[in-house]
Design a protein around this motif. Sequence first.
Motif, PDB file in Angstrom:
ATOM      1  N   GLN A  26      -6.759   7.534   9.450  1.00 32.02           N
ATOM      2  CA  GLN A  26      -7.951   6.780   9.070  1.00 32.02           C
ATOM      3  C   GLN A  26      -7.678   5.842   7.899  1.00 32.02           C
ATOM      4  O   GLN A  26      -8.106   4.676   7.910  1.00 32.02           O
ATOM      5  CB  GLN A  26      -9.098   7.733   8.706  1.00 32.02           C
ATOM      6  N   GLN A  27      -6.954   6.328   6.902  1.00 35.23           N
ATOM      7  CA  GLN A  27      -6.608   5.476   5.763  1.00 35.23           C
ATOM      8  C   GLN A  27      -5.775   4.295   6.221  1.00 35.23           C
ATOM      9  O   GLN A  27      -6.000   3.141   5.802  1.00 35.23           O
ATOM     10  CB  GLN A  27      -5.839   6.294   4.715  1.00 35.23           C
ATOM     11  N   HIS A  43       0.856  -1.181   0.000  1.00 38.17           N
ATOM     12  CA  HIS A  43       0.000   0.000   0.000  1.00 38.17           C
ATOM     13  C   HIS A  43       0.897   1.238   0.000  1.00 38.17           C
ATOM     14  O   HIS A  43       1.706   1.413   0.920  1.00 38.17           O
ATOM     15  CB  HIS A  43      -0.911   0.026   1.224  1.00 38.17           C
ATOM     16  N   ASN A  65      -7.867   1.741   8.159  1.00 39.88           N
ATOM     17  CA  ASN A  65      -8.676   0.915   7.261  1.00 39.88           C
ATOM     18  C   ASN A  65      -7.853  -0.205   6.634  1.00 39.88           C
ATOM     19  O   ASN A  65      -8.323  -1.354   6.506  1.00 39.88           O
ATOM     20  CB  ASN A  65      -9.297   1.774   6.159  1.00 39.88           C
ATOM     21  N   ILE A  66      -6.633   0.116   6.236  1.00 36.05           N
ATOM     22  CA  ILE A  66      -5.755  -0.879   5.622  1.00 36.05           C
ATOM     23  C   ILE A  66      -5.422  -1.987   6.618  1.00 36.05           C
ATOM     24  O   ILE A  66      -5.494  -3.180   6.303  1.00 36.05           O
ATOM     25  CB  ILE A  66      -4.453  -0.221   5.123  1.00 36.05           C
ATOM     26  N   LEU A 123       0.894   5.171   0.371  1.00 30.53           N
ATOM     27  CA  LEU A 123       0.049   6.242   0.884  1.00 30.53           C
ATOM     28  C   LEU A 123       0.469   7.562   0.255  1.00 30.53           C
ATOM     29  O   LEU A 123       1.598   8.021   0.440  1.00 30.53           O
ATOM     30  CB  LEU A 123       0.166   6.322   2.405  1.00 30.53           C
ATOM     31  N   HIS A 150      -2.139  10.233   8.179  1.00 29.56           N
ATOM     32  CA  HIS A 150      -3.112   9.462   7.397  1.00 29.56           C
ATOM     33  C   HIS A 150      -3.731   8.364   8.273  1.00 29.56           C
ATOM     34  O   HIS A 150      -3.842   7.214   7.862  1.00 29.56           O
ATOM     35  CB  HIS A 150      -2.433   8.827   6.180  1.00 29.56           C
TER      36      HIS A 150
END
Length: 253
Positions: A243-244, A228, A247-248, A230, A241
């Motif tokens: 929240q992102q 991932h 989620n991951i 970002l 980041h």
Amino acid sequence: MSGIHHEIYGRGKPLVMIHGWAMHTGIWREFAKQLAEHCQVICLDLPGHGRSVSLESFDLEAIGTALLDAIPVNRFNLLGWSLGATLAVDMAARFPERVKSLLLLAGNPKFINSADWPGLKADVLDGFAAQLSGDARLTLQRFLGLQVQGLADNKLLLQTLRLAVRECDAPAIDALQGGLDILKHSDLRKALASLDCPITAMLGDKDTLIPVQAGFALQALNPRVELHILKNAGHVPFLSHSQQLCNIIAAAL
């Protein structure tokens, strides 16, 4: 008693989190609480950092053993950030029966750049090591600045980092030097390539310490790596980041 400080938040699948060089659990406590909505989060202070006691020998084997002895569950998902990622790879390779999955946040199995691997230039770490004996406080401040360099909200992030770090006394010089030695000399590429557990790698595309190319190199080492990238994130995506990233991680678990 292991002498390793830990903090636990939430319930469910256990996720052990290991912080980076010169830091402590307080650096990502709010992020840990956010993650605790999805799982049980167990944050550890490295030996000689935060509220944990020191070790006679600050090396991969000794640190990994001390941390494992302090983890109150037998099997867990393991997340390491920066230096913590190096330790996490070593722990997953040596104790596969305990590590269910591996999550690498702004981490690299080989921190230093070489002809066949994208990493940080060795002279950057050498500079930190040289400065430690003269002015450890200034060295730590410089390191914090590097973690947010080039980001749009770098001043706010740097202030947040400084406040969190000040919660505890700075680690002893030998622990700081030991951490730099691990980063400079460890090459865990073979260990990572041999892992059979699921692996999630999360890198910021503006990280000044871990080149984004390292993510693709990780996938070449082990096809299990789920990468991932970002966007507009540096070395501390759990602050910029959150929240992102949450989620991951929740999806990976």
